[in-house]
Write an enzyme that holds these catalytic residues in place. Structure first.
Site, short mmCIF file in Angstrom:
data_model
loop_
_atom_site.label_atom_id
_atom_site.label_comp_id
_atom_site.label_asym_id
_atom_site.label_seq_id
_atom_site.Cartn_x
_atom_site.Cartn_y
_atom_site.Cartn_z
N GLN A 159 67.09 8.24 39.53
CA GLN A 159 68.26 8.92 38.98
C GLN A 159 69.22 9.35 40.11
O GLN A 159 69.16 8.80 41.19
CB GLN A 159 67.86 10.13 38.11
CG GLN A 159 67.31 9.76 36.75
CD GLN A 159 65.83 9.44 36.76
OE1 GLN A 159 65.05 10.11 37.40
NE2 GLN A 159 65.43 8.43 36.04
N ASP A 201 71.78 4.80 38.93
CA ASP A 201 72.25 3.41 38.90
C ASP A 201 73.19 3.10 40.07
O ASP A 201 74.12 2.31 39.92
CB ASP A 201 72.98 3.10 37.57
CG ASP A 201 72.14 3.47 36.38
OD1 ASP A 201 70.94 3.21 36.40
OD2 ASP A 201 72.70 4.06 35.43
N GLY A 237 69.64 -0.81 28.34
CA GLY A 237 70.62 -1.85 28.02
C GLY A 237 71.97 -1.30 27.59
O GLY A 237 72.89 -2.05 27.26
N GLY A 296 65.26 2.82 36.29
CA GLY A 296 65.18 1.36 36.25
C GLY A 296 65.72 0.81 37.54
O GLY A 296 66.91 0.85 37.79
N HIS A 297 64.82 0.38 38.42
CA HIS A 297 65.26 -0.18 39.70
C HIS A 297 65.23 -1.69 39.63
O HIS A 297 64.17 -2.29 39.50
CB HIS A 297 64.33 0.30 40.82
CG HIS A 297 64.52 1.74 41.16
ND1 HIS A 297 63.71 2.42 42.02
CD2 HIS A 297 65.47 2.62 40.77
CE1 HIS A 297 64.14 3.67 42.14
NE2 HIS A 297 65.19 3.80 41.37
N LYS A 353 70.06 1.68 43.91
CA LYS A 353 68.93 2.09 44.77
C LYS A 353 67.86 1.01 44.82
O LYS A 353 67.16 0.90 45.81
CB LYS A 353 68.31 3.39 44.23
CG LYS A 353 69.18 4.61 44.41
CD LYS A 353 68.47 5.87 43.97
CE LYS A 353 68.18 5.94 42.49
NZ LYS A 353 69.36 5.94 41.63
P1 IMP Z 1 66.41 11.40 30.28
O1 IMP Z 1 66.18 11.33 31.75
O2 IMP Z 1 65.86 10.23 29.52
O3 IMP Z 1 66.01 12.72 29.70
O4 IMP Z 1 68.00 11.31 30.04
C1 IMP Z 1 68.89 12.36 30.44
C2 IMP Z 1 70.18 11.79 30.99
O5 IMP Z 1 69.91 11.14 32.23
C3 IMP Z 1 70.85 10.72 30.10
O6 IMP Z 1 72.25 10.82 30.25
C4 IMP Z 1 70.35 9.42 30.69
O7 IMP Z 1 71.22 8.34 30.40
C5 IMP Z 1 70.35 9.77 32.16
N1 IMP Z 1 69.41 8.97 32.95
C6 IMP Z 1 68.08 9.08 33.01
N2 IMP Z 1 67.55 8.17 33.85
C7 IMP Z 1 68.58 7.48 34.34
C8 IMP Z 1 68.67 6.42 35.30
O8 IMP Z 1 67.69 5.95 35.87
N3 IMP Z 1 69.93 5.97 35.54
C9 IMP Z 1 71.03 6.50 34.97
N4 IMP Z 1 71.00 7.49 34.07
C10 IMP Z 1 69.78 7.98 33.77
#
Ligand code: IMP
Length: 425
Positions: free
Chosen positions: A224, A13, A299, A40-41, A16
């Site tokens: 990420q 977040d 969200g 989520g971009h 990007k």
């Molecule tokens: P997962 O990727 O759904 O397995 O989540 C693992 C951890 O990565 C959690 O803390 C999520 O909130 C975090 N996470 C996964 N994708 C994102 C992202 O695009 N932005 C921020 N945090 C993310």
């Protein structure tokens, strides 16, 4: 003109979305190389406002080939929803979007098992996005994965699915006491998906190779952030694929000319796990309110805090960044005082490194350097030299901490609200 990589340098977040959209315009090929629809971009451009999860940001530019590469795990339902949303907003040409035949698929049991696992972890839950990402990457490593290319061979797909599901059902029923899933149902469902996916599935390596051979610009679109990396992040509170892992792009290290780290001018984190500069006070609330820090995928409210220079230096080091992209500098416009963490106090010592042991990281208390704010809007500024002196001083300190020059500074959500400092490709 070789490839550039745009990589999240914090906990995801970092903003990007805007950056990859801006840089995709100049690219011939854009490759999403890790993660899945957990990403989520948010993209705001001449065509509207979009939330991309899987579709590479090059989709907005007719001259750009988009690749969902082998480093991604793909949920077909999410991809179709995203394509339909884009189509409804006038983005209709998906003929130049390709999915690597090596890309692993997210299956219904991944979503179910993740729910069951997170519930069983209780207070120790990771706080995942609930998209089945972890179980899909687990299967990839455990060699139980099913790949996009398998959909092109229904006989093999069914055989593989039957074997894997037998194993999964034994866990679902015996370990969790939940209802088993049906092979027939999943098979029929995925054969339906195959009809729509087939034109996009191919060996994507030649596309990338050709672009590189011709010297055309290729952009690796990160998802990420480094501090969520399974190796370098705050393990086990991490995601399951490497946000820095260019191997997922099908490109060798010699082809990467520049690696840009995207750093937000402050820090956020969504989900559980340590974050030393987390502000659980009115300043954190103010950052969240001004910046509208709520997850683009789930969200959820993001935890907000000051810029963590210890984490930034570490992130730069493990990625070898040769340029930084500083985003959301304008969010700090109204703060009279801005803090930057430059070291941690822990167990009676001052340390300047990012500990691997999260129980230590959890006890770290930030040592702050305090900067006077600039307290004036900077959204309309397009040149670094025209930024208020205090903003320049702040950016210079971030550059020192990141160990690389800030090549782009974002001062607002719109594309034009950007300060470029030299060539990017
Ligand atoms: P997962 O990727 O759904 O397995 O989540 C693992 C951890 O990565 C959690 O803390 C999520 O909130 C975090 N996470 C996964 N994708 C994102 C992202 O695009 N932005 C921020 N945090 C993310």
């Amino acid at each position: 003109m070789p490839a550039i990589a745009v990589i999240g340098a914090q906990w995801g977040d970092e903003g990007k979305g805007k950056m990859v959209d801006l840089l995709a315009e100049k690219a011939r090929v854009v490759i999403r190389f890790s993660g899945g629809d957990n990403a989520g971009h948010t993209v705001i451009n001449h065509l509207g406002k979009f939330a991309l999860h899987l579709v590479p940001s090059g989709i907005f530019y007719p001259h750009t080939t988009c690749i969902i590469s082998n480093g991604v795990v793909l949920n077909p339902v999410s991809l179709f929803k995203e394509m339909d949303d884009l189509k409804a907003k006038g983005i209709t040409d998906f003929s130049r979007m390709f999915i690597s035949e090596r890309t692993h698929l997210i299956m219904p049991y991944h979503l179910l098992l993740e729910q069951l696992e997170e519930k069983a972890l209780g207070a120790r839950a990771i706080g995942t996005t609930g998209k089945g990402i972890g179980p899909a990457f687990t299967d990839k490593a455990a060699r139980y994965g099913i790949r996009a290319g398998d959909l092109l061979n229904p006989g093999y797909f069914k055989e593989r699915l039957s074997q894997v599901l037998e194993l999964k059902n034994s866990v679902i029923t015996r370990a969790y006491g939940a209802e088993p899933l049906s092979v027939e149902k999943i098979f029929n469902q995925y054969m339906e998906y195959a009809k729509r996916l087939t034109p996009h599935i191919k060996n994507t390596l030649p596309v990338v190779e050709e672009a590189l051979r011709k010297g055309e610009p290729v952009m690796l679109e990160g998802a990420q952030g480094t501090l969520l990396d399974p190796d370098f992040g705050t393990y086990p509170y991490v995601t399951s694929s490497s946000p820095m892992g260019i191997v997922g792009a099908g490109i060798g290290p010699t082809q990467i000319k520049r690696a840009y780290g995207v750093f937000k001018a402050y820090c956020t984190r969504v989900g559980n796990g340590p974050m030393p500069t987390d502000l659980k006070d009115a300043t954190g609330d103010k950052l969240r309110e001004i910046a509208q820090e709520f997850g683009a995928t789930t969200g959820r409210a993001r935890r907000c805090g000051w810029f963590d220079g210890v984490a930034a230096r570490y992130s730069s080091q493990v990625n070898g960044f040769n340029g930084a992209i500083i985003t959301r500098l304008d969010i700090l416009d109204s703060f009279p005082v801005i803090n930057v963490c430059t070291a941690y106090h822990v167990d009676g010592k001052t340390i300047d490194y990012f500990p691997a042991d999260i129980s230590v990281l959890e006890r770290c208390v930030p040592v702050y350097e305090t900067f006077p704010g600039w307290q004036t809007p900077i959204n309309s500024i397009r040149e670094f030299a025209r930024l208020p002196l205090n903003a320049r001083r702040y950016v210079k300190r971030l550059e020192e901490l990141c160990g690389c020059p800030a090549k782009i500074i974002s001062v607002g959500a719109a594309r034009e609200q950007t300060i470029f400092r030299g060539e990017i490709y």
